[in-house]
Enzyme design. Structure first.
Site, PDB file in Angstrom:
ATOM      1  CG  HIS A 161     -26.179   1.929  15.956  1.00  0.00           C
ATOM      2  ND1 HIS A 161     -25.242   1.317  15.171  1.00  0.00           N
ATOM      3  CD2 HIS A 161     -27.309   2.009  15.189  1.00  0.00           C
ATOM      4  CE1 HIS A 161     -25.760   1.055  13.976  1.00  0.00           C
ATOM      5  NE2 HIS A 161     -27.019   1.465  13.963  1.00  0.00           N
ATOM      6  CG  ASP A 369     -18.755   2.135  23.385  1.00  0.00           C
ATOM      7  OD1 ASP A 369     -19.651   2.489  22.604  1.00  0.00           O
ATOM      8  OD2 ASP A 369     -17.555   2.452  23.258  1.00  0.00           O
TER       9      ASP A 369
HETATM   10  P1  ADQ Z   1     -19.211   5.407  18.302  1.00  0.00           P
HETATM   11  O1  ADQ Z   1     -19.560   5.881  19.667  1.00  0.00           O
HETATM   12  O2  ADQ Z   1     -18.783   6.451  17.342  1.00  0.00           O
HETATM   13  O3  ADQ Z   1     -20.390   4.543  17.648  1.00  0.00           O
HETATM   14  P2  ADQ Z   1     -17.268   3.116  17.841  1.00  0.00           P
HETATM   15  O4  ADQ Z   1     -18.034   1.859  17.831  1.00  0.00           O
HETATM   16  O5  ADQ Z   1     -15.956   2.993  18.499  1.00  0.00           O
HETATM   17  O6  ADQ Z   1     -18.007   4.327  18.556  1.00  0.00           O
HETATM   18  O7  ADQ Z   1     -17.052   3.534  16.322  1.00  0.00           O
HETATM   19  C1  ADQ Z   1     -16.202   4.549  15.999  1.00  0.00           C
HETATM   20  C2  ADQ Z   1     -15.725   4.408  14.562  1.00  0.00           C
HETATM   21  O8  ADQ Z   1     -15.126   5.638  14.208  1.00  0.00           O
HETATM   22  C3  ADQ Z   1     -14.691   3.320  14.382  1.00  0.00           C
HETATM   23  O9  ADQ Z   1     -14.774   2.782  13.091  1.00  0.00           O
HETATM   24  C4  ADQ Z   1     -13.378   4.092  14.564  1.00  0.00           C
HETATM   25  O10 ADQ Z   1     -12.285   3.564  13.844  1.00  0.00           O
HETATM   26  C5  ADQ Z   1     -13.737   5.468  14.055  1.00  0.00           C
HETATM   27  N1  ADQ Z   1     -13.040   6.470  14.906  1.00  0.00           N
HETATM   28  C6  ADQ Z   1     -13.244   6.695  16.219  1.00  0.00           C
HETATM   29  N2  ADQ Z   1     -12.405   7.637  16.663  1.00  0.00           N
HETATM   30  C7  ADQ Z   1     -11.652   8.001  15.626  1.00  0.00           C
HETATM   31  C8  ADQ Z   1     -10.598   8.929  15.481  1.00  0.00           C
HETATM   32  N3  ADQ Z   1     -10.147   9.637  16.509  1.00  0.00           N
HETATM   33  N4  ADQ Z   1     -10.044   9.055  14.257  1.00  0.00           N
HETATM   34  C9  ADQ Z   1     -10.501   8.301  13.226  1.00  0.00           C
HETATM   35  N5  ADQ Z   1     -11.493   7.405  13.316  1.00  0.00           N
HETATM   36  C10 ADQ Z   1     -12.065   7.257  14.496  1.00  0.00           C
HETATM   37  C11 ADQ Z   1     -21.717   4.167  18.028  1.00  0.00           C
HETATM   38  C12 ADQ Z   1     -21.887   3.503  19.400  1.00  0.00           C
HETATM   39  C13 ADQ Z   1     -20.964   2.288  19.513  1.00  0.00           C
HETATM   40  C14 ADQ Z   1     -21.251   1.321  18.364  1.00  0.00           C
HETATM   41  C15 ADQ Z   1     -21.250   2.035  17.032  1.00  0.00           C
HETATM   42  C16 ADQ Z   1     -21.732   1.131  15.905  1.00  0.00           C
HETATM   43  O11 ADQ Z   1     -21.610   4.436  20.437  1.00  0.00           O
HETATM   44  O12 ADQ Z   1     -21.138   1.639  20.760  1.00  0.00           O
HETATM   45  O13 ADQ Z   1     -20.262   0.311  18.354  1.00  0.00           O
HETATM   46  O14 ADQ Z   1     -22.101   3.177  17.042  1.00  0.00           O
HETATM   47  O15 ADQ Z   1     -22.961   0.568  16.218  1.00  0.00           O
END
Ligand code: ADQ
Length: 464
Positions: A161, A369
Site C-alpha cells: 500500500h 504517498d
Molecule cells: P494512509 O496513509 O492512512 O493509507 P490515505 O490513503 O489517505 O492514507 O487513507 C486514509 C483514510 O483514512 C481515508 O479514507 C481518510 O478519509 C481516512 N482519514 C484520514 N485522516 C482522517 C482523519 N483525520 N479523520 C478521519 N478519517 C481520516 C495507506 C497509504 C496510502 C494508501 C492507503 C490505501 O499510506 O498511500 O492510499 O493506505 O492503500
C-alpha cells in the site's frame, strides 16, 4: 475461484465505517466476496498466553459473510514488530526518509520475523486447499515465505500500500536482499503506481540479476513472480451515499453557515511526516503573506488524526505542527477570524463528505504517498454543478491518475501557495471540466475494480 483469505496487520469489521485507508478498502473488497480476514487483534497483552512470548490467543468472530480471525501480541512483539521494524525502518525508508530510519535496533528484525512466523502458524490450520490468499502491506512482507516453509501451496498474492523507493534507497536497509527475496514466495505482487513497479523491476534486475520473462514476470531465487500496478480506489457510490446521510448534511450546513463569508481550504490526514503537513502550513502562510486579499477570508481546516504516537518522529511532528499553527494564528489571526483551525483528532467518517463538499479547495500535499485516498474522496464528495478544486502533490501515487488536479511539488511552498491562489480563482467552467474528468476516472477505477483486477490476475498467476 476459491474462498478469499485476506491478511493484514489490522482487521476491522467491514460493516462499520472506520478511519484508515487499508481497512476501508479491504472491508469493501471482502464485503462483496465474503471469506476470512486474518490479522492482529489490536490488543497488546502484558504476558502472553501460556508464557511463551509471541504465542497470542486466536479469536474468531463472524461479521456478516466475513469471518474475522485475530491474534493478540505480547508487548515485546508489538513494540519490535509494529513500532520497531515496520514503522521505525520500513515505513521511513519506503517513504524515502533514510534520515528517520532506525537501523541500529537489530533485535527488531528478529521480532518482525518472529511475528510473521506466528501469523503463519496461526493462519495455516484455518486454510482450505483452494483458498486464494491475499496478504497486505509492509508489516507482512515475509509471510508468504513463512507459509511456504510450513507447507502451504495455495496461490498467494501481496499488495504493497505504500511506495516502493528506487533501488539505491531500498539498498540502504541492511536486510534488503532478504526482504526482496521474500517477495518471490508470492505468485503476484501488486504496487500502487507504475513508478513503484518500475523501481521493483530495476531492483530485481540490478541487485538480484532477475531475468524479465515478459508479461510482468520476473525470475530470480529459483522462482517466478508476476508484478503489476493496481492503483487502489474508493467506493464512490458508498461515499456519495454517506454524503446524503444526516451527519454529512449537518456538517455541511454547519460549515457553510460558519464560513459563509470565508473561503474554506481543507486538509485531512493522519498526523504522519509523509503527509507534508508543515510544508502545507508554510504554503498557506505564504498565501496570506503574498496575496493579502486572502486575510480575513481563507481559512485552513486541518484535521490530523493521531497516529503511532510512541514513535519519536511522530511526537516531534506533533510539536512542530503546534508551533507553526500557533505562529500563523498569532501573526495573522483577528478577533473574528483564525486562519488555521487545527484539529488533532479523528473525525467520524460520516462527517467527511460534508466537510469536503463545503471546502473550495482540498490540499492533499504529501511528500510521498502510496496512493492517497483523501484525494479521491474529495472529488467524490463535490457537487458537480459547483465543484471545489483539488491541489495534489505530484509525489502521491494518485497523481498518476489525477492529472486534472492542480499538481504541485510540496517542497516548493511558494509554488504551492500560487496553486492554491489559482484554485481559489478558478472559473466555474474550468472547475466543472476538471472535476468531470477526475470523477469519471475514480469511478472507472474504484475499489471494486481494484480488488477485482488484483484477484482476477492472481487467479491467472500460476508461478513457481
Ligand atoms: P494512509 O496513509 O492512512 O493509507 P490515505 O490513503 O489517505 O492514507 O487513507 C486514509 C483514510 O483514512 C481515508 O479514507 C481518510 O478519509 C481516512 N482519514 C484520514 N485522516 C482522517 C482523519 N483525520 N479523520 C478521519 N478519517 C481520516 C495507506 C497509504 C496510502 C494508501 C492507503 C490505501 O499510506 O498511500 O492510499 O493506505 O492503500
Amino acid at each position: 475461484m476459491g474462498r478469499l483469505v485476506a491478511v493484514s496487520n489490522r482487521v476491522a469489521d467491514p460493516r462499520n465505517a472506520s478511519a484508515g485507508g487499508l481497512a476501508v478498502a479491504l472491508g469493501e473488497a471482502l464485503k462483496v466476496t465474503g471469506g476470512l480476514w486474518f490479522g492482529w487483534s489490536g490488543k497488546v497483552v502484558e504476558t502472553a498466553q501460556g508464557g511463551t512470548p509471541g504465542e497470542g490467543e486466536l479469536h474468531q468472530q463472524q461479521a456478516g459473510n466475513v469471518t474475522l480471525a485475530t491474534v493478540d501480541l505480547c508487548r515485546e512483539d508489538h513494540d519490535g514488530y509494529y513500532l520497531g521494524y515496520s514503522n521505525g525502518v520500513l515505513w521511513p525508508v519506503f517513504h524515502y526518509r533514510l534520515d528517520l530510519a532506525d537501523f541500529d535496533a537489530g533485535q527488531n528484525l528478529n521480532i518482525y520475523r518472529r511475528v510473521n512466523q506466528l501469523f503463519a502458524r496461526k493462519l495455516a490450520p484455518l486454510l482450505e486447499p483452494d483458498d486464494e490468499i491475499w496478504i497486505h502491506d509492509y508489516h507482512l512482507i515475509p509471510l508468504a515465505a513463512e507459509l511456504r516453509a510450513i507447507g502451504c501451496s495455495q496461490r498467494i498474492g501481496f499488495f504493497l500500500h505504500i511506495p516502493l523507493p528506487p533501488p539505491l534507497i531500498l539498498a540502504a536497509i541492511p536486510q534488503h536482499e532478504w526482504l526482496m527475496r521474500a517477495l518471490f514466495a508470492y505468485d503476484l505482487v501488486g504496487f500502487q503506481s507504475h513508478a513503484d513497479l518500475e523501481h521493483f523491476g530495476r531492483y530485481v534486475q540490478s541487485e538480484a540479476r532477475a531475468e524479465p520473462m515478459g508479461e510482468h514476470r520476473y525470475r530470480a531465487f529459483h522462482r517466478t513472480v508476476r508484478a503489476q500496478a493496481f492503483p487502489i480506489g474508493i467506493d464512490v457510490d458508498e461515499f456519495a451515499e454517506l454524503g446524503r446521510g444526516p451527519e454529512a448534511r449537518e456538517t455541511y450546513e454547519m460549515m457553510m453557515a460558519q464560513y459563509a463569508r470565508r473561503r474554506l481550504l481543507l486538509g485531512i490526514d493522519r498526523l504522519d511526516y509523509s503527509k507534508g503537513l508543515p510544508q502545507r502550513l508554510k504554503a498557506f502562510q505564504i498565501l496570506l503573506a503574498e496575496y493579502p486579499e486572502n486575510r480575513m477570508s481563507a481559512t485552513l481546516v486541518q484535521i490530523a488524526a493521531p497516529s503511532r504516537e510512541s514513535v519519536d518522529a511522530y511526537a516531534d511532528l506533533r510539536r512542530e505542527m503546534e508551533g507553526i499553527t500557533g505562529a500563523i494564528n498569532g501573526r495573522y489571526g483577528e478577533l473574528d477570524w483564525m486562519p488555521v483551525r487545527y484539529i488533532h483528532r479523528t473525525t467520524s467518517r460520516r462527517r467527511l463528505p460534508g466537510l469536503c463538499r463545503a471546502s473550495r479547495v482540498a490540499l492533499v500535499t504529501p511528500l510521498r504517498d502510496g496512493m492517497n485516498l483523501v484525494a479521491k474522496e474529495y472529488v467524490a464528495a463535490q457537487d458537480p454543478a459547483d465543484p471545489g478544486v483539488l491541489v495534489l502533490s505530484r509525489f502521491a501515487g494518485a497523481a498518476e491518475q489525477m492529472k486534472e488536479a492542480l499538481l504541485v511539488n510540496p517542497y516548493d511552498t511558494r509554488a504551492t501557495a500560487q496553486a492554491v491562489q489559482q484554485a481559489l480563482h478558478m472559473p466555474l467552467a474550468e472547475r466543472q471540466a476538471r472535476h468531470g474528468k477526475l470523477l469519471e476516472r475514480i469511478r472507472a477505477q474504484d475499489v471494486h475494480w481494484w480488488s477485482g483486477e488484483f484477484l482476477r490476475t492472481l487467479a491467472e498467476s500460476d508461478c513457481g
